[in-house]
Design a protein around this motif. Structure first.
Motif, short mmCIF file in Angstrom:
data_model
loop_
_atom_site.label_atom_id
_atom_site.label_comp_id
_atom_site.label_asym_id
_atom_site.label_seq_id
_atom_site.Cartn_x
_atom_site.Cartn_y
_atom_site.Cartn_z
N MET A 57 0.82 -1.20 0.00
CA MET A 57 0.00 0.00 0.00
C MET A 57 0.86 1.26 0.00
N ILE A 58 1.92 1.25 0.80
CA ILE A 58 2.82 2.40 0.83
C ILE A 58 3.45 2.62 -0.54
N GLU A 59 3.85 1.54 -1.19
CA GLU A 59 4.46 1.67 -2.52
C GLU A 59 3.46 2.19 -3.55
N LEU A 60 2.19 1.82 -3.42
CA LEU A 60 1.16 2.36 -4.32
C LEU A 60 0.99 3.86 -4.08
N ILE A 61 0.93 4.27 -2.81
CA ILE A 61 0.79 5.69 -2.50
C ILE A 61 2.00 6.47 -3.01
N ASP A 62 3.19 5.92 -2.82
CA ASP A 62 4.41 6.55 -3.34
C ASP A 62 4.31 6.77 -4.85
N LYS A 63 3.86 5.74 -5.55
CA LYS A 63 3.76 5.80 -7.02
C LYS A 63 2.78 6.88 -7.45
N ARG A 64 1.62 6.91 -6.83
CA ARG A 64 0.61 7.90 -7.21
C ARG A 64 1.08 9.32 -6.87
N LEU A 65 1.77 9.47 -5.76
CA LEU A 65 2.27 10.79 -5.39
C LEU A 65 3.29 11.29 -6.42
N ALA A 66 4.15 10.40 -6.88
CA ALA A 66 5.12 10.77 -7.91
C ALA A 66 4.41 11.18 -9.20
N GLU A 67 3.34 10.48 -9.55
CA GLU A 67 2.59 10.81 -10.77
C GLU A 67 1.87 12.16 -10.65
N VAL A 68 1.33 12.45 -9.47
CA VAL A 68 0.71 13.75 -9.25
C VAL A 68 1.74 14.87 -9.40
N CYS A 69 2.93 14.66 -8.86
CA CYS A 69 3.99 15.67 -8.98
C CYS A 69 4.38 15.89 -10.44
N GLN A 70 4.45 14.82 -11.21
CA GLN A 70 4.75 14.95 -12.64
C GLN A 70 3.66 15.74 -13.36
N GLY A 71 2.40 15.48 -12.97
CA GLY A 71 1.28 16.20 -13.58
C GLY A 71 1.31 17.69 -13.27
N ILE A 72 1.69 18.05 -12.05
CA ILE A 72 1.79 19.46 -11.67
C ILE A 72 2.88 20.15 -12.47
N LEU A 79 3.81 19.45 -15.52
CA LEU A 79 3.30 19.69 -16.87
C LEU A 79 2.21 20.76 -16.88
N SER A 80 1.33 20.72 -15.89
CA SER A 80 0.19 21.64 -15.87
C SER A 80 0.61 23.08 -15.59
N PHE A 81 1.61 23.28 -14.73
CA PHE A 81 1.96 24.63 -14.29
C PHE A 81 3.32 25.10 -14.80
N GLY A 82 4.03 24.23 -15.51
CA GLY A 82 5.32 24.64 -16.05
C GLY A 82 6.35 24.93 -14.97
N VAL A 83 6.27 24.21 -13.87
CA VAL A 83 7.23 24.37 -12.77
C VAL A 83 8.09 23.13 -12.67
N LYS A 84 9.13 23.20 -11.85
CA LYS A 84 9.93 22.02 -11.54
C LYS A 84 9.50 21.50 -10.17
N VAL A 85 9.26 20.21 -10.10
CA VAL A 85 8.84 19.61 -8.84
C VAL A 85 9.81 18.49 -8.50
N LYS A 86 10.43 18.62 -7.34
CA LYS A 86 11.34 17.58 -6.85
C LYS A 86 10.68 16.87 -5.66
N LEU A 87 10.48 15.56 -5.81
CA LEU A 87 9.85 14.75 -4.76
C LEU A 87 10.91 13.88 -4.09
N GLU A 88 10.95 13.94 -2.76
CA GLU A 88 11.86 13.10 -1.99
C GLU A 88 11.03 12.27 -1.02
N LEU A 89 11.18 10.95 -1.09
CA LEU A 89 10.48 10.03 -0.20
C LEU A 89 11.51 9.27 0.63
N ASN A 90 11.36 9.31 1.92
CA ASN A 90 12.32 8.65 2.80
C ASN A 90 11.58 7.73 3.77
N GLN A 91 11.61 6.43 3.47
CA GLN A 91 10.98 5.47 4.37
C GLN A 91 11.99 4.86 5.33
#
Length: 384
Positions: free
Chosen positions: A263-278, A280-292
């Motif tokens: 479940m955690i890995e699924l949430i991680d995956k979806r969060l990364a995809e949301v960041c990628q979408g932001i 593209l949508s806003f023309g910004v750079k988004v850096k995601l760091e996940l530390n388990q």
């Protein structure tokens, strides 16, 4: 030294309570534990102080007819909390306290070890006094450093966590997940700053952050099975310096909790995809760091845990409580993902919650916990 008496255990707990130390800095605690253990009968004991993890301590109790090695873990670090109990044996280390009850954990482990130093077990027992549970993933570090290989190999692992909401000395457990896994989330958004009156010349990081935060809320509501549990909390947002300047950057910090690693890995995956979408949508750079790190869900082994619960339900003098999963984190989860085993609760009956400055465990829980665990280990060693 004979088997530790109740009065000696009380003194040990209070002395440990006065010398709390933070993760990977538990040198005084290590020395105190070593001193107590060296006073025990040494006929069956072998002590290891691993140079790779210097505040850790391993004690092997050699079995008379060993067919397995049973591990028992006790965490030894404390929290950056200023104690407010007013106890005569309160912390002597300013700003540090055993606010999670690891002094109770250590004392119970010493009591169990003391018993088996006098009464040789059938199987080998490996006591692991573990540094850095509260942070720095001490359990994962120990495993990845190879501390449980060769003669120090562990076939199954057990460990407890104290619980203020359970009666003093009660044993709580459940099959499946006892504690959630946790992941730290850091998100940095880079846009383009500018004058508040000319938004067309800028790229507002605050607007992108707001959109990201709102989209993240849909991960739990629309990607996770409703009968399961997961949490994303984005608890900190930092952006901007003044009201009439468009912010060029924003930082979001939060945490993920999940009851299974998948479940955690699924949430991680979806969060990364949301960041990628932001991006593209806003023309910004988004850096995601996940530390388990090592804070995986504490998923109890079905067979071993069923056996543990069966014993505790019928054992004389044991009050057994079936408990619900908790969303708190524990790095014993990493070890249980590598080595089958069971984590359980020991009731300490207190109005103050874990991690609070006023946590005051009922000390009667110590001897009851030792009796329950010693009884279970002896029972376990009679089985094939």
């Amino acid at each position: 030294m004979a088997v530790l008496t109740e009065a000696e255990l009380l003194q040990i707990r209070r002395q440990l309570h006065q010398i709390p130390e933070l993760a990977l800095k538990e040198y005084q605690t290590h020395a105190y534990l070593l001193d107590v253990i060296k006073q025990m009968k040494q006929d069956y004991l072998e002590i290891r102080e691993p140079a790779e993890l210097p505040t850790a301590l391993l004690v092997l109790v050699k079995g008379s007819k060993a067919k397995r090695t049973i591990g028992y873990r006790a965490d030894i670090d404390a929290l950056p909390v200023t104690e407010a109990t007013g106890l005569p044996y309160a912390s002597k280390h300013q700003g540090v306290m055993h606010a999670c009850g690891h002094d109770i954990h250590m004392t119970v482990a010493l009591g169990v070890l003391s018993y088996f130093s006098e009464h040789q077990p059938t199987d080998n027992l490996l006591f692991f006094f573990q540094p850095a549970e509260e942070s720095e993933s001490g359990g994962m570090k120990a495993y990845q450093l190879g501390l449980f290989t060769g003669k120090w190999h562990v076939d199954e692992f057990y460990g407890l966590h104290d619980n203020p909401s359970l009666p003093a000395g009660a044993i709580g457990c459940r099959n499946g997940t006892l504690f959630a896994g946790t992941t730290e989330v850091n998100i940095d958004i880079q846009g383009k700053g500018g004058h508040a009156a000319f938004p067309q010349l800028s790229n507002d990081a605050v607007v992108a952050a707001a959109a990201l935060i709102m989209q993240v809320q849909t991960i739990i509501s629309r990607n996770i099975d409703p009968v399961q549990s997961g949490v994303i909390t984005l608890g900190k947002l930092t952006a901007g310096k003044i009201r009439n300047v468009i912010a060029d950057s924003a930082r979001i910090e939060g945490t993920i909790r999940g009851l299974t690693q998948s479940m955690i890995e699924l949430i991680d995956k979806r969060l990364a995809e949301v960041c990628q979408g932001i991006e593209l949508s806003f023309g910004v750079k988004v850096k995601l760091e996940l530390n388990q790190g090592g804070y995986w869900p504490v998923e109890n082994n079905p067979e071993l845990t069923e056996n543990f619960i069966k014993y505790m339900k019928q054992a004389d003098g044991v009050e057994y409580v079936e408990t619900a999963p908790a969303m708190t984190g524990e790095d014993f989860g990493y070890l249980l993902a590598q080595i089958p085993g069971t984590m359980f609760w020991l009731g300490i009956e207190d109005d103050s919650p874990l991690h609070s400055a006023t946590l005051t465990p009922q000390e009667s829980s110590i001897s009851r916990g030792i009796a329950a665990i010693t009884g279970f280990l002896e029972y376990r060693m009679t089985e094939d």
